[in-house]
Write a protein that holds these residues in place. Structure first.
Motif: not given
Ligand SMILES: [Zn+2]
Length: 398
Positions: A1-9, A153-162
Protein backbone atom coordinates in the motif's frame (compact mmCIF):
# COMPACT_ATOMS: atom_id res chain seq x y z
CA UNK A 1 0.00 0.00 0.00
CA UNK A 2 1.21 3.50 -0.78
CA UNK A 3 1.61 5.25 2.53
CA UNK A 4 1.02 8.82 1.43
CA UNK A 5 -2.16 7.96 -0.41
CA UNK A 6 -3.62 5.87 2.37
CA UNK A 7 -3.16 8.73 4.81
CA UNK A 8 -5.28 11.03 2.68
CA UNK A 9 -7.85 8.65 1.23
CA UNK A 10 -11.06 8.04 3.14
CA UNK A 11 -12.78 4.69 3.48
CA UNK A 12 -15.76 6.06 1.53
CA UNK A 13 -13.55 6.92 -1.41
CA UNK A 14 -11.97 3.50 -1.38
CA UNK A 15 -15.42 1.89 -1.37
CA UNK A 16 -16.58 4.09 -4.25
CA UNK A 17 -13.58 3.03 -6.31
CA UNK A 18 -14.70 -0.57 -5.99
CA UNK A 19 -18.38 -0.31 -6.96
CA UNK A 20 -19.36 -3.02 -9.46
CA UNK A 21 -20.32 -0.61 -12.27
CA UNK A 22 -16.85 0.85 -12.33
CA UNK A 23 -15.02 -2.39 -11.72
CA UNK A 24 -16.74 -3.98 -14.71
CA UNK A 25 -15.27 -1.42 -17.07
CA UNK A 26 -11.76 -1.43 -15.73
CA UNK A 27 -9.16 -3.14 -17.84
CA UNK A 28 -6.74 -3.17 -14.92
CA UNK A 29 -7.23 -4.19 -11.28
CA UNK A 30 -8.95 -1.49 -9.21
CA UNK A 31 -6.53 0.91 -7.62
CA UNK A 32 -6.79 3.55 -4.94
CA UNK A 33 -6.57 6.95 -6.59
CA UNK A 34 -5.66 10.31 -5.10
CA UNK A 35 -8.45 12.15 -6.90
CA UNK A 36 -12.18 11.44 -7.08
CA UNK A 37 -14.37 12.63 -9.99
CA UNK A 38 -18.15 12.86 -9.88
CA UNK A 39 -20.69 14.18 -12.41
CA UNK A 40 -22.97 16.95 -11.13
CA UNK A 41 -25.85 15.71 -13.28
CA UNK A 42 -26.58 13.31 -16.13
CA UNK A 43 -26.12 14.62 -19.65
CA UNK A 44 -28.41 14.64 -22.71
CA UNK A 45 -27.31 14.85 -26.35
CA UNK A 46 -28.09 17.78 -28.62
CA UNK A 47 -27.27 18.44 -32.26
CA UNK A 48 -25.31 21.68 -32.51
CA UNK A 49 -25.14 24.08 -35.44
CA UNK A 50 -21.69 22.64 -36.18
CA UNK A 51 -23.38 19.39 -37.21
CA UNK A 52 -22.02 17.49 -34.20
CA UNK A 53 -23.85 15.87 -31.31
CA UNK A 54 -22.78 17.53 -28.06
CA UNK A 55 -22.81 15.94 -24.62
CA UNK A 56 -22.13 18.76 -22.14
CA UNK A 57 -21.57 17.89 -18.48
CA UNK A 58 -19.46 18.79 -15.46
CA UNK A 59 -17.17 16.69 -13.26
CA UNK A 60 -16.52 17.70 -9.68
CA UNK A 61 -12.89 16.85 -8.85
CA UNK A 62 -11.64 16.32 -5.30
CA UNK A 63 -8.05 15.59 -4.35
CA UNK A 64 -8.60 13.33 -1.35
CA UNK A 65 -4.89 12.80 -0.76
CA UNK A 66 -2.08 14.70 0.91
CA UNK A 67 -0.23 14.90 -2.42
CA UNK A 68 -0.05 17.58 -5.10
CA UNK A 69 -1.90 16.12 -8.08
CA UNK A 70 -1.85 17.39 -11.65
CA UNK A 71 -4.64 16.21 -13.92
CA UNK A 72 -2.51 15.59 -16.99
CA UNK A 73 -5.19 14.24 -19.32
CA UNK A 74 -8.83 13.23 -19.36
CA UNK A 75 -10.48 11.34 -22.24
CA UNK A 76 -14.24 10.85 -22.45
CA UNK A 77 -14.98 7.42 -23.93
CA UNK A 78 -18.00 5.20 -24.54
CA UNK A 79 -18.71 3.20 -21.37
CA UNK A 80 -17.60 -0.38 -21.93
CA UNK A 81 -16.64 0.56 -25.47
CA UNK A 82 -13.08 -0.68 -25.35
CA UNK A 83 -10.70 1.14 -27.66
CA UNK A 84 -11.79 3.76 -30.16
CA UNK A 85 -11.37 7.48 -30.52
CA UNK A 86 -12.25 9.51 -27.41
CA UNK A 87 -15.34 11.72 -27.67
CA UNK A 88 -13.27 14.45 -26.05
CA UNK A 89 -9.67 14.62 -24.97
CA UNK A 90 -8.40 17.43 -22.75
CA UNK A 91 -4.86 18.06 -21.56
CA UNK A 92 -2.52 20.95 -20.81
CA UNK A 93 -3.78 24.42 -21.72
CA UNK A 94 -7.04 23.13 -23.22
CA UNK A 95 -7.83 21.29 -19.98
CA UNK A 96 -6.84 24.31 -17.91
CA UNK A 97 -9.30 26.48 -19.86
CA UNK A 98 -12.17 24.16 -18.89
CA UNK A 99 -10.98 23.40 -15.33
CA UNK A 100 -12.06 25.76 -12.57
CA UNK A 101 -10.04 25.12 -9.45
CA UNK A 102 -11.81 26.16 -6.25
CA UNK A 103 -9.86 28.69 -4.16
CA UNK A 104 -7.16 30.76 -5.78
CA UNK A 105 -3.81 29.01 -5.98
CA UNK A 106 -0.57 29.67 -7.79
CA UNK A 107 -0.22 26.03 -8.67
CA UNK A 108 -1.15 26.32 -12.33
CA UNK A 109 -4.39 25.60 -14.14
CA UNK A 110 -4.51 21.81 -13.75
CA UNK A 111 -2.81 21.10 -10.41
CA UNK A 112 -4.68 20.47 -7.16
CA UNK A 113 -3.13 21.07 -3.75
CA UNK A 114 -3.70 18.45 -1.02
CA UNK A 115 -7.44 18.55 -0.32
CA UNK A 116 -7.98 20.81 -3.34
CA UNK A 117 -11.05 20.62 -5.52
CA UNK A 118 -12.51 21.97 -8.73
CA UNK A 119 -14.84 21.35 -11.65
CA UNK A 120 -14.01 20.21 -15.18
CA UNK A 121 -16.48 21.36 -17.84
CA UNK A 122 -16.77 18.69 -20.54
CA UNK A 123 -18.07 18.82 -24.10
CA UNK A 124 -17.91 15.31 -25.55
CA UNK A 125 -18.99 15.25 -29.19
CA UNK A 126 -19.95 12.73 -31.87
CA UNK A 127 -20.58 13.12 -35.59
CA UNK A 128 -24.22 13.62 -36.63
CA UNK A 129 -25.96 10.26 -36.93
CA UNK A 130 -23.51 8.41 -34.66
CA UNK A 131 -24.93 6.09 -32.01
CA UNK A 132 -25.07 7.92 -28.68
CA UNK A 133 -23.75 5.74 -25.83
CA UNK A 134 -25.90 5.00 -22.76
CA UNK A 135 -23.06 6.19 -20.57
CA UNK A 136 -19.64 7.75 -20.77
CA UNK A 137 -16.53 6.82 -18.87
CA UNK A 138 -13.14 8.44 -18.61
CA UNK A 139 -9.52 7.52 -19.09
CA UNK A 140 -7.60 9.68 -16.67
CA UNK A 141 -3.90 10.37 -16.24
CA UNK A 142 -2.64 12.13 -13.11
CA UNK A 143 0.84 13.10 -11.96
CA UNK A 144 1.56 13.02 -8.23
CA UNK A 145 4.14 14.87 -6.18
CA UNK A 146 4.98 15.36 -2.51
CA UNK A 147 5.76 19.05 -3.19
CA UNK A 148 4.73 21.16 -6.22
CA UNK A 149 6.91 20.15 -9.16
CA UNK A 150 8.85 17.66 -7.06
CA UNK A 151 9.05 13.87 -7.05
CA UNK A 152 6.37 11.65 -5.52
CA UNK A 153 6.87 10.22 -2.02
CA UNK A 154 9.10 7.13 -1.90
CA UNK A 155 7.18 4.07 -3.03
CA UNK A 156 4.53 6.05 -4.93
CA UNK A 157 4.41 6.00 -8.72
CA UNK A 158 4.65 9.47 -10.26
CA UNK A 159 2.04 8.81 -12.95
CA UNK A 160 -1.30 7.10 -12.33
CA UNK A 161 -3.57 5.99 -15.20
CA UNK A 162 -7.02 4.57 -14.69
CA UNK A 163 -10.43 4.19 -16.33
CA UNK A 164 -13.71 4.90 -14.57
CA UNK A 165 -16.05 7.76 -13.62
CA UNK A 166 -19.38 6.83 -15.21
CA UNK A 167 -21.65 9.61 -16.50
CA UNK A 168 -25.16 8.50 -17.47
CA UNK A 169 -26.55 9.74 -20.79
CA UNK A 170 -30.31 10.29 -21.18
CA UNK A 171 -30.63 9.47 -24.85
CA UNK A 172 -34.01 11.12 -25.54
CA UNK A 173 -33.96 13.73 -28.31
CA UNK A 174 -33.49 17.33 -27.17
CA UNK A 175 -36.81 19.19 -27.19
CA UNK A 176 -37.62 21.12 -30.37
CA UNK A 177 -38.76 24.70 -29.66
CA UNK A 178 -39.45 27.83 -31.65
CA UNK A 179 -37.02 30.75 -31.40
CA UNK A 180 -38.17 33.15 -28.63
CA UNK A 181 -37.17 36.17 -30.75
CA UNK A 182 -37.60 37.37 -34.33
CA UNK A 183 -35.27 39.06 -36.77
CA UNK A 184 -31.61 38.92 -37.83
CA UNK A 185 -28.21 39.24 -36.10
CA UNK A 186 -29.05 37.73 -32.70
CA UNK A 187 -25.82 36.81 -30.91
CA UNK A 188 -25.67 33.60 -28.86
CA UNK A 189 -23.79 35.09 -25.89
CA UNK A 190 -22.61 32.79 -23.09
CA UNK A 191 -23.70 29.82 -25.20
CA UNK A 192 -22.72 26.17 -25.19
CA UNK A 193 -20.51 24.14 -25.16
CA UNK A 194 -16.71 24.16 -25.60
CA UNK A 195 -15.91 27.33 -23.65
CA UNK A 196 -16.04 28.18 -19.97
CA UNK A 197 -18.40 31.11 -19.49
CA UNK A 198 -20.93 32.64 -17.09
CA UNK A 199 -23.60 30.05 -17.92
CA UNK A 200 -21.56 26.86 -18.01
CA UNK A 201 -19.71 28.03 -14.93
CA UNK A 202 -22.90 28.71 -12.94
CA UNK A 203 -22.63 25.56 -10.85
CA UNK A 204 -24.51 26.93 -7.87
CA UNK A 205 -24.71 25.19 -4.50
CA UNK A 206 -28.31 25.73 -3.34
CA UNK A 207 -29.17 24.47 0.13
CA UNK A 208 -26.08 22.29 -0.05
CA UNK A 209 -26.63 20.69 -3.46
CA UNK A 210 -24.92 21.79 -6.67
CA UNK A 211 -27.14 22.50 -9.68
CA UNK A 212 -26.31 23.55 -13.26
CA UNK A 213 -29.56 25.14 -14.43
CA UNK A 214 -27.80 27.33 -17.01
CA UNK A 215 -25.80 24.61 -18.76
CA UNK A 216 -27.46 25.31 -22.15
CA UNK A 217 -28.60 28.89 -21.49
CA UNK A 218 -28.20 31.67 -24.05
CA UNK A 219 -28.05 35.43 -23.47
CA UNK A 220 -29.52 36.82 -26.67
CA UNK A 221 -28.33 40.27 -27.74
CA UNK A 222 -28.91 41.75 -31.19
CA UNK A 223 -26.43 43.55 -33.40
CA UNK A 224 -27.74 46.68 -35.12
CA UNK A 225 -27.41 46.86 -38.94
CA UNK A 226 -24.03 48.57 -38.39
CA UNK A 227 -22.94 45.59 -36.23
CA UNK A 228 -22.81 47.58 -32.98
CA UNK A 229 -24.71 46.38 -29.92
CA UNK A 230 -25.87 49.91 -29.18
CA UNK A 231 -25.64 53.28 -30.91
CA UNK A 232 -25.21 56.48 -28.92
CA UNK A 233 -24.72 56.79 -25.15
CA UNK A 234 -24.74 53.51 -23.18
CA UNK A 235 -28.33 53.74 -21.96
CA UNK A 236 -31.12 51.19 -22.42
CA UNK A 237 -32.79 53.26 -25.17
CA UNK A 238 -29.62 53.01 -27.30
CA UNK A 239 -30.12 49.26 -27.68
CA UNK A 240 -32.49 49.01 -30.67
CA UNK A 241 -33.80 45.60 -29.52
CA UNK A 242 -34.64 46.84 -25.99
CA UNK A 243 -38.39 46.22 -25.68
CA UNK A 244 -38.56 43.64 -28.48
CA UNK A 245 -41.39 41.13 -28.03
CA UNK A 246 -40.49 37.74 -26.52
CA UNK A 247 -42.42 34.80 -27.97
CA UNK A 248 -43.25 31.55 -26.16
CA UNK A 249 -40.81 28.96 -27.50
CA UNK A 250 -43.25 26.14 -26.73
CA UNK A 251 -46.80 25.74 -25.50
CA UNK A 252 -47.41 25.06 -21.82
CA UNK A 253 -48.58 26.47 -18.51
CA UNK A 254 -46.99 29.33 -16.56
CA UNK A 255 -45.70 28.01 -13.23
CA UNK A 256 -43.49 30.87 -12.02
CA UNK A 257 -43.57 34.60 -12.68
CA UNK A 258 -41.83 37.59 -11.17
CA UNK A 259 -42.47 41.25 -11.98
CA UNK A 260 -41.62 44.59 -10.41
CA UNK A 261 -37.83 44.55 -10.73
CA UNK A 262 -36.57 47.89 -12.12
CA UNK A 263 -34.48 48.41 -15.25
CA UNK A 264 -30.74 48.54 -14.59
CA UNK A 265 -28.13 50.93 -15.95
CA UNK A 266 -26.20 49.22 -18.76
CA UNK A 267 -22.41 49.00 -18.77
CA UNK A 268 -22.07 47.75 -15.20
CA UNK A 269 -23.40 44.96 -13.03
CA UNK A 270 -25.74 46.26 -10.31
CA UNK A 271 -24.92 45.85 -6.63
CA UNK A 272 -27.18 44.38 -3.98
CA UNK A 273 -28.61 41.58 -6.11
CA UNK A 274 -29.88 38.43 -4.37
CA UNK A 275 -30.79 34.99 -5.71
CA UNK A 276 -34.42 36.24 -5.71
CA UNK A 277 -33.75 39.38 -7.78
CA UNK A 278 -30.88 38.22 -10.02
CA UNK A 279 -33.15 36.98 -12.84
CA UNK A 280 -35.10 40.24 -12.89
CA UNK A 281 -38.62 39.86 -14.20
CA UNK A 282 -39.10 36.34 -15.47
CA UNK A 283 -41.41 33.53 -16.51
CA UNK A 284 -41.12 29.77 -16.09
CA UNK A 285 -43.42 27.74 -18.33
CA UNK A 286 -44.04 23.99 -17.89
CA UNK A 287 -43.90 22.59 -21.44
CA UNK A 288 -44.43 18.94 -20.44
CA UNK A 289 -42.14 15.93 -20.39
CA UNK A 290 -40.40 17.21 -17.27
CA UNK A 291 -39.15 20.29 -19.14
CA UNK A 292 -39.54 23.96 -18.27
CA UNK A 293 -38.66 27.03 -20.35
CA UNK A 294 -37.19 30.06 -18.62
CA UNK A 295 -37.22 33.67 -19.87
CA UNK A 296 -35.38 36.25 -17.71
CA UNK A 297 -34.52 39.97 -17.39
CA UNK A 298 -37.83 41.15 -18.95
CA UNK A 299 -39.08 44.73 -18.75
CA UNK A 300 -41.07 45.61 -15.61
CA UNK A 301 -44.80 45.51 -16.22
CA UNK A 302 -44.33 43.77 -19.58
CA UNK A 303 -45.35 40.24 -18.60
CA UNK A 304 -48.44 39.35 -20.64
CA UNK A 305 -49.25 36.13 -18.72
CA UNK A 306 -49.51 35.06 -15.08
CA UNK A 307 -49.08 31.86 -13.06
CA UNK A 308 -51.67 29.30 -14.13
CA UNK A 309 -52.18 30.71 -17.64
CA UNK A 310 -51.85 28.42 -20.64
CA UNK A 311 -49.63 29.79 -23.39
CA UNK A 312 -49.35 28.78 -27.03
CA UNK A 313 -46.05 28.58 -28.88
CA UNK A 314 -45.42 31.84 -30.69
CA UNK A 315 -47.59 33.92 -28.35
CA UNK A 316 -46.02 37.18 -27.08
CA UNK A 317 -45.35 36.68 -23.34
CA UNK A 318 -43.42 39.87 -22.49
CA UNK A 319 -40.80 42.36 -23.60
CA UNK A 320 -37.00 42.14 -23.62
CA UNK A 321 -35.49 44.22 -20.81
CA UNK A 322 -32.48 44.81 -18.61
CA UNK A 323 -33.66 43.78 -15.13
CA UNK A 324 -31.93 41.79 -12.39
CA UNK A 325 -28.24 40.95 -12.40
CA UNK A 326 -27.44 42.27 -15.87
CA UNK A 327 -25.15 44.81 -17.51
CA UNK A 328 -27.06 45.26 -20.77
CA UNK A 329 -30.38 44.49 -22.44
CA UNK A 330 -30.72 40.79 -23.23
CA UNK A 331 -33.02 37.80 -23.10
CA UNK A 332 -31.71 34.94 -21.01
CA UNK A 333 -33.37 31.77 -22.29
CA UNK A 334 -32.95 28.18 -21.21
CA UNK A 335 -34.73 24.87 -20.67
CA UNK A 336 -34.44 23.06 -17.34
CA UNK A 337 -35.72 19.92 -15.60
CA UNK A 338 -37.71 21.62 -12.83
CA UNK A 339 -39.78 24.75 -12.16
CA UNK A 340 -37.09 26.51 -10.11
CA UNK A 341 -34.31 28.37 -11.94
CA UNK A 342 -32.09 27.61 -8.93
CA UNK A 343 -32.79 23.99 -7.97
CA UNK A 344 -32.92 22.42 -11.42
CA UNK A 345 -30.46 21.22 -14.04
CA UNK A 346 -30.22 22.53 -17.58
CA UNK A 347 -31.57 20.49 -20.50
CA UNK A 348 -30.64 20.88 -24.16
CA UNK A 349 -33.08 22.18 -26.77
CA UNK A 350 -33.10 22.75 -30.50
CA UNK A 351 -34.65 25.56 -32.49
CA UNK A 352 -37.03 24.67 -35.32
CA UNK A 353 -35.09 26.83 -37.75
CA UNK A 354 -32.63 29.68 -38.04
CA UNK A 355 -30.06 30.99 -40.50
CA UNK A 356 -26.42 31.12 -39.44
CA UNK A 357 -24.77 34.51 -40.01
CA UNK A 358 -21.31 33.69 -38.64
CA UNK A 359 -19.58 33.99 -35.29
CA UNK A 360 -18.43 36.95 -33.18
CA UNK A 361 -14.62 36.87 -33.05
CA UNK A 362 -14.15 39.60 -30.43
CA UNK A 363 -16.69 39.32 -27.59
CA UNK A 364 -15.13 42.35 -25.82
CA UNK A 365 -16.28 44.56 -28.71
CA UNK A 366 -19.86 43.55 -27.94
CA UNK A 367 -20.04 45.29 -24.60
CA UNK A 368 -18.01 48.32 -25.58
CA UNK A 369 -20.43 49.27 -28.33
CA UNK A 370 -17.74 49.07 -31.01
CA UNK A 371 -18.33 47.48 -34.39
CA UNK A 372 -18.38 43.74 -33.62
CA UNK A 373 -16.18 41.62 -35.91
CA UNK A 374 -18.02 38.56 -37.24
CA UNK A 375 -16.49 35.64 -39.12
CA UNK A 376 -19.24 34.96 -41.65
CA UNK A 377 -17.77 31.58 -42.60
CA UNK A 378 -18.72 29.82 -39.32
CA UNK A 379 -21.74 27.49 -39.76
CA UNK A 380 -23.53 29.80 -42.22
CA UNK A 381 -26.87 29.25 -43.92
CA UNK A 382 -30.12 27.49 -43.00
CA UNK A 383 -30.26 25.22 -39.94
CA UNK A 384 -33.18 23.10 -38.76
CA UNK A 385 -33.51 21.34 -35.41
CA UNK A 386 -30.18 22.48 -34.00
CA UNK A 387 -28.79 24.41 -31.04
CA UNK A 388 -26.77 27.48 -32.11
CA UNK A 389 -23.43 27.54 -30.31
CA UNK A 390 -21.37 30.08 -28.35
CA UNK A 391 -20.98 33.50 -30.03
CA UNK A 392 -22.76 32.50 -33.22
CA UNK A 393 -24.91 35.09 -34.95
CA UNK A 394 -28.30 33.87 -36.13
CA UNK A 395 -31.28 35.15 -38.09
CA UNK A 396 -34.59 33.87 -36.71
CA UNK A 397 -36.59 35.32 -39.61
CA UNK A 398 -40.04 36.79 -39.26
ZN1 LIG B 1 -27.85 34.58 -18.80
Amino acid sequence: MRRALVMGVTAAAAAAALTPSMAAALDAPPSLTAVSFRPIAATEPVLGSDGRIHLAYELTVINQSSLYVTIARIDAIRAGGGAGKPLESLSGKALGAMFRINAATSLGPTRLAPGGSGTIFMDATLPKGAKVPAALQHRITTVRAAKPGGPPPPGTARVARYTGVTVPVNRRPAVLVQPPLRGPRWVVANGCCDVYNAHRGATLAIDGTTYVAQRFAIDFVQLAPNYRLFNGPNVNASYAYFGDPIYAAASGRVVQARDGEPEQTPGQLPSGQTVETADGNYLVIDIGGGRYTFYAHMQPGSLRVKVGDRVTAGQVIGLLGNTGNTDGAHLHFHVMDGPSPLTSNGLPYRFTSFTGQGKVTDPVALQSGEVVPVDASVNPGPHTGQLPLEMEVVDFGG
